[in-house]
Design an enzyme around this catalytic site. Structure first.
Site, PDB file in Angstrom:
ATOM      1  N   GLU A  30      -0.731   3.537   1.087  1.00 19.48           N
ATOM      2  CA  GLU A  30      -2.157   3.639   0.752  1.00 19.48           C
ATOM      3  C   GLU A  30      -2.904   4.328   1.888  1.00 19.48           C
ATOM      4  O   GLU A  30      -2.537   4.136   3.057  1.00 19.48           O
ATOM      5  CB  GLU A  30      -2.743   2.241   0.498  1.00 19.48           C
ATOM      6  CG  GLU A  30      -2.164   1.571  -0.736  1.00 19.48           C
ATOM      7  CD  GLU A  30      -2.833   0.226  -1.049  1.00 19.48           C
ATOM      8  OE1 GLU A  30      -3.825  -0.126  -0.372  1.00 19.48           O
ATOM      9  OE2 GLU A  30      -2.372  -0.464  -1.967  1.00 19.48           O
ATOM     10  N   HIS A  53      -6.837  -0.272  -5.236  1.00 17.55           N
ATOM     11  CA  HIS A  53      -6.930  -1.514  -4.466  1.00 17.55           C
ATOM     12  C   HIS A  53      -8.301  -2.170  -4.656  1.00 17.55           C
ATOM     13  O   HIS A  53      -9.047  -2.416  -3.697  1.00 17.55           O
ATOM     14  CB  HIS A  53      -6.670  -1.248  -2.986  1.00 17.55           C
ATOM     15  CG  HIS A  53      -6.111  -2.450  -2.275  1.00 17.55           C
ATOM     16  ND1 HIS A  53      -5.178  -2.361  -1.280  1.00 17.55           N
ATOM     17  CD2 HIS A  53      -6.342  -3.778  -2.417  1.00 17.55           C
ATOM     18  CE1 HIS A  53      -4.870  -3.564  -0.841  1.00 17.55           C
ATOM     19  NE2 HIS A  53      -5.578  -4.442  -1.523  1.00 17.55           N
TER      20      HIS A  53
END
Length: 531
Positions: free
Chosen positions: A263, A281
């Site tokens: 990420e 997220h």
């Protein structure tokens, strides 16, 4: 002079105002956290740092933090903070462990609905004016079996919501007994059983070595055909490459991911596959949750800076400043005792019994209890702290008992911890010498005198010749330096133990060589936070 706090991420104005209302000088600079050079330049001015996830508190940042006393993370995850460096620097790290539970659980339920009814694809098709009603045949959640991997705080909320949807809930969680899982409204199963039975699988476990790729290629291959998989926990729990292949083959009917192995996820093997729902997220991204954790961290930091009260600290016990002067070494000992047993115990714990003798019995036993339980729980949840550990133990049905007694032996005081499971009892005792250094003094009823090191190796064996030579030779031949070597036995020819303090973690191949000798019943590497 009033304490000074830097808010380097996007906390709410209400949270910032809490600092001001409490008389704290606060600088609200929500973009500086992304500029590591600027943050390193100015951090030396501040007593406190309030952050979310964008600010990376590295060892370099901390090296410049000459006044810093506390870091407050609005949220639970503290991967963006170098906690060992903060501890060495004397900086308290706080988080807000319970503020995001409901929000993350609701996102998992929403993702289940989205993938079951193909809502994102149907939405895009309809916006394009196609009206492809027959193309998007969905699946009901009612009467389906939901498999939850990790039924802790968030997983429990998911189970509660799923029961409201009339789903059958099964759960795999090796840290909980069948009775505790039943209290949460789920049936305890082994992982293979969950894979074979679940129509939907949702993950709610931290990312540990034991859980990394828990849905591996092999595990995914054993899932029920047509399963749908939801991950709103942590990237790295699922083998994304293998999942992509099974989605393409049709074995897996759909997936919904909020977290990814890398990420920010600007490119991922799951992107643009049929019936895969992806979000960036967003598990904790609701107005309510963000406000709750921001207000909570502002209150906690203010309380510490103004009164010395410590709440939700990851690297410091919750004790007053006066108590800390006396109790500091004993709290560290309690943590080490818990960590020792926690790293050796891989089955659900039923009870933790703590005995305080002599000097130890006169202290703040609640704080010492929290340190013991926190040490034990860290083996399965690295984000646990002295505040959340007793809550976690209670949720798991662990009975905690405390006994105090006057000085009964050669030591002015000691602590003995016994853990009870369905299979065994395991105990360890320790004391603090006049140099304020914790020592292990008894393991499995065998008396020893062992200094605690960051990296240790624990072995058990029958008392036969050759043990010392085998350990020393194996370590030496493989470049592992032994700083301290302690032995003990209950009787000649009986049960024996060895505890080695080494300079670095013992490599897996060396552990394998020791096990292959056939001399040892147990060979267990141990890690302790000695900062």
């Amino acid at each position: 002079m009033a304490p000074k706090v830097l808010v380097s991420d996007k906390l709410s104005e209400t949270a910032v105002q809490i600092f001001r209302d409490r008389g704290i000088d606060v600088d609200f600079m929500p973009d500086v956290g992304k500029d590591k050079e600027k943050l390193a330049e100015i951090i030396g001015q501040y007593d406190g740092l309030a952050i979310r996830s964008a600010t990376k508190v590295t060892e370099t940042i901390l090296a410049n933090a000459h006044k810093l006393k506390v870091i407050g993370r609005a949220g639970i995850g503290t991967d963006n903070i170098d906690k060992p460096a903060a501890s060495k620097k004397g900086v308290i790290v706080m988080n807000t462990p319970f503020g995001n539970m409901v929000t993350t659980a609701e996102h998992a339920i929403a993702m289940m609905f989205a993938v079951a009814r193909q809502i994102p694809d149907a939405n895009a098709s309809t916006h394009a004016g196609k009206w492809e009603k027959s193309k998007f045949m969905g699946s009901e959640l009612t009467n389906k079996t939901l498999g939850i991997i990790g039924i802790g705080n968030i997983g429990s909320v998911v189970a509660d919501r799923a029961r409201g949807l009339k789903m059958k809930v099964i759960a795999y969680d090796p840290t909980l007994s069948a009775e505790k899982i039943a209290e949460k409204g789920a049936e305890k199963v082994e992982l293979d059983d969950l894979l074979a039975r679940a129509d939907f699988i949702t993950l709610h476990t931290p990312l540990l070595e034991a859980t990394r790729n828990i849905l591996s290629r092999d595990a995914l291959a054993r899932t029920k055909k047509g399963v749908r998989i939801v991950n709103c926990a942590r990237g790295g729990l699922v083998d994304e490459e293998a999942l992509a292949e099974l989605l393409k083959s049709g074995h897996v009917a759909g997936a919904a991911f909020d977290v990814f192995s890398v990420e920010p996820a600007t490119d991922n093997v799951l992107f643009n596959l049929p019936n895969v729902v992806c979000t960036p997220h967003l598990g904790a991204a609701t107005t309510e949750a963000q406000e709750n954790v921001a207000l909570q961290v502002a209150e906690q930091m203010s309380n510490y800076l103004l009164t010395g009260a410590v709440e939700n600290a990851l690297n410091m016990p919750s004790v007053t400043a006066e108590e800390a002067k006396v109790m500091g070494p004993w709290i560290k000992l309690a943590d080490h005792l818990g960590a020792f047993i926690g790293q050796l115990t891989d089955e659900p714990i039923k009870a933790i019994n703590i005995l305080y003798d002599g000097e130890a019995s006169t202290m703040n036993l609640e704080a010492l209890n929290c340190a013991v339980v926190s040490g034990i729980m860290k083996a399965t949840n690295p984000d646990v702290n002295m505040v959340s550990a007793p809550v976690m133990a209670k949720e798991r049905g662990v009975q905690i008992s405390t006994t105090s007694q006057d000085q009964s032996g050669a030591f002015e005081g000691y602590i003995k911890v016994t853990v009870v499971t369905d299979k065994r009892e395991r105990s360890i005792a320790g004391t603090v010498f006049s140099d304020d250094k914790p020592r292990f003094i008894q393991i499995k009823g065998i008396n020893i005198d062992a200094e605690v090191g960051a990296h240790m190796l624990y072995t058990t064996n029958k008392d036969v010749p050759g043990i010392i030579g085998t350990l020393g030779q194996t370590m030496g031949e493989n470049g592992v330096n032994i700083a301290n070597f302690t032995l003990g036995r209950n009787k000649a020819g009986g049960d024996a133990i060895a505890l080695l303090y080494v300079d670095a973690p013992v490599p897996d191949p060396v552990l394998a060589k020791l096990k292959d000798t056939g001399l040892f019943q147990q060979v267990q590497p141990l890690e302790f936070d000695v900062a």
